[in-house]
Design a protein around this motif. Structure first.
Motif, PDB file in Angstrom:
ATOM      1  N   UNK A  22     -11.309 -26.217 -49.256  1.00 11.61           N
ATOM      2  CA  UNK A  22     -10.585 -26.854 -48.111  1.00 11.61           C
ATOM      3  C   UNK A  22     -10.667 -28.186 -47.958  1.00 11.61           C
ATOM      4  N   UNK A  23     -11.691 -28.644 -47.817  1.00  9.93           N
ATOM      5  CA  UNK A  23     -12.279 -29.946 -47.547  1.00  9.93           C
ATOM      6  C   UNK A  23     -11.332 -30.931 -48.339  1.00  9.93           C
ATOM      7  N   UNK A  24     -11.824 -30.609 -49.638  1.00 10.16           N
ATOM      8  CA  UNK A  24     -10.864 -31.494 -50.863  1.00 10.16           C
ATOM      9  C   UNK A  24      -9.398 -31.317 -50.912  1.00 10.16           C
ATOM     10  N   UNK A  25      -8.945 -30.376 -50.265  1.00  8.85           N
ATOM     11  CA  UNK A  25      -7.423 -30.091 -50.421  1.00  8.85           C
ATOM     12  C   UNK A  25      -7.072 -30.783 -48.762  1.00  8.85           C
TER      13      UNK A  25
ATOM     14  N   UNK B 148      -7.271 -37.015 -41.156  1.00  7.23           N
ATOM     15  CA  UNK B 148      -8.089 -38.040 -41.030  1.00  7.23           C
ATOM     16  C   UNK B 148      -9.689 -37.410 -40.229  1.00  7.23           C
ATOM     17  N   UNK B 149      -9.319 -36.316 -39.609  1.00  4.72           N
ATOM     18  CA  UNK B 149     -10.568 -35.671 -39.237  1.00  4.72           C
ATOM     19  C   UNK B 149     -10.538 -33.988 -39.757  1.00  4.72           C
ATOM     20  N   UNK B 150     -11.880 -33.652 -40.101  1.00  3.95           N
ATOM     21  CA  UNK B 150     -11.853 -32.335 -40.558  1.00  3.95           C
ATOM     22  C   UNK B 150     -12.725 -31.297 -39.495  1.00  3.95           C
ATOM     23  N   UNK B 151     -12.212 -30.020 -39.168  1.00  6.92           N
ATOM     24  CA  UNK B 151     -13.192 -29.334 -38.375  1.00  6.92           C
ATOM     25  C   UNK B 151     -12.979 -27.862 -39.274  1.00  6.92           C
ATOM     26  N   UNK B 152     -13.786 -27.131 -38.668  1.00 12.70           N
ATOM     27  CA  UNK B 152     -13.858 -25.638 -39.306  1.00 12.70           C
ATOM     28  C   UNK B 152     -13.465 -24.600 -38.154  1.00 12.70           C
ATOM     29  N   UNK B 153     -12.795 -23.822 -38.518  1.00 10.00           N
ATOM     30  CA  UNK B 153     -12.615 -22.457 -37.675  1.00 10.00           C
ATOM     31  C   UNK B 153     -13.024 -21.201 -38.469  1.00 10.00           C
ATOM     32  N   UNK B 154     -14.106 -20.518 -38.243  1.00  9.22           N
ATOM     33  CA  UNK B 154     -14.581 -19.417 -39.088  1.00  9.22           C
ATOM     34  C   UNK B 154     -13.788 -18.148 -38.793  1.00  9.22           C
TER      35      UNK B 154
END
Length: 256
Positions: free
Chosen positions: A73-76, A80-86
């Motif tokens: 997901x990060x590579x795709x 500008x900002x990356x966060x996670x929603x489990x």
């Protein structure tokens, strides 16, 4: 400022819709939502596909675990900002992402984190742990302190520069990443004093067998980073005690 939010999912038909709706309900207009499904067999994939057109990208294919899925997901991501929603979690309210972006813009931080609630998996109004991140100090990391992983939002260029999740860890890759970023990398870190996420108790790290495996992985990673492994692990556990104590009192004043 575009925010990429990534959800990794495997066989979470009971909760994935809530996680997705939580992201789609955010009032911030520039969210890129990426869902990485590990070829679920319980109907999760069918639920996810119902959101095609409202989700930026859906990746559905077998993987070797959660951290491989998150790294995909990060590579795709193009934000500008990356966060996670489990897939078991959901945002505290509809303004979370807006407030996070405002914090980045105000402070020019590399890394912003906040507070979170662990809630009962059957009654999400019942708070089990009240995780207050508190202010960041580098020395605290060596004493076992870390922010709650799903409250952490990080600039993508920083993640690409400093390295993604180490997939050799099956449970503790998030701890390894946070130690690298918050202790080794000297990033500009800021604490946003507000609740970011509500997490259902019963996830990967709350199963008793997984906790045993996490002990061994934590010992391994602390040793790899030059920390005293057992004392650091014990201190990490000690930071959690107030979370259970304050949950009984703090939840009274929280509006759900």
């Amino acid at each position: 400022m575009k925010v990429s939010i990534i959800t990794s999912c495997y066989n979470r038909a009971g909760t994935i819709r809530c996680a997705i709706e939580s992201v789609l309900a955010q009032d911030y207009p520039d969210i890129e939502y990426i869902i990485v499904d590990g070829a679920s067999t319980d109907g999760s994939t069918e639920i996810i596909r119902q959101y095609e057109g409202r989700v930026a990208r859906i990746i559905s294919e077998p993987d070797r675990g959660m951290y491989e899925a998150i790294n995909k997901g990060i590579r795709a991501a193009t934000g500008d900002i990356v966060g996670l929603m489990h897939s078991d979690d959901f945002f505290f309210d509809n303004h979370v992402v807006s407030d996070i972006v405002k914090r980045f813009e105000k402070t020019d931080a590399d890394f912003v984190y906040g507070d979170g609630l662990f809630v009962d998996c059957n009654d999400t109004n019942r708070v089990v742990r009240n995780w207050i991140g508190g202010s960041y100090h580098r020395w605290k990391v060596k004493c076992g302190w870390l922010p709650l992983h799903p409250t952490c939002y990080i600039r993508k260029d920083v993640m690409l520069r400093e390295g993604l999740y180490d997939e050799s860890y099956k449970i503790a890759a998030d701890t390894d990443l946070l130690v690298r970023y918050l202790y080794k990398s000297r990033l500009k870190v800021d604490y946003l004093q507000r609740y970011i996420v509500r997490m259902r108790m019963g996830g990967l790290s709350t199963d008793s067998e997984k906790r045993k495996a996490m002990w061994h992985e934590d010992i391994r990673l602390y040793r790899a980073h030059g920390f005293s492994p057992i004392p650091t692990k014990v201190m990490k556990m000690m930071w959690k005690i107030p979370q259970f104590i304050t949950a009984k009192f703090q939840c009274v004043g929280i509006q759900f």
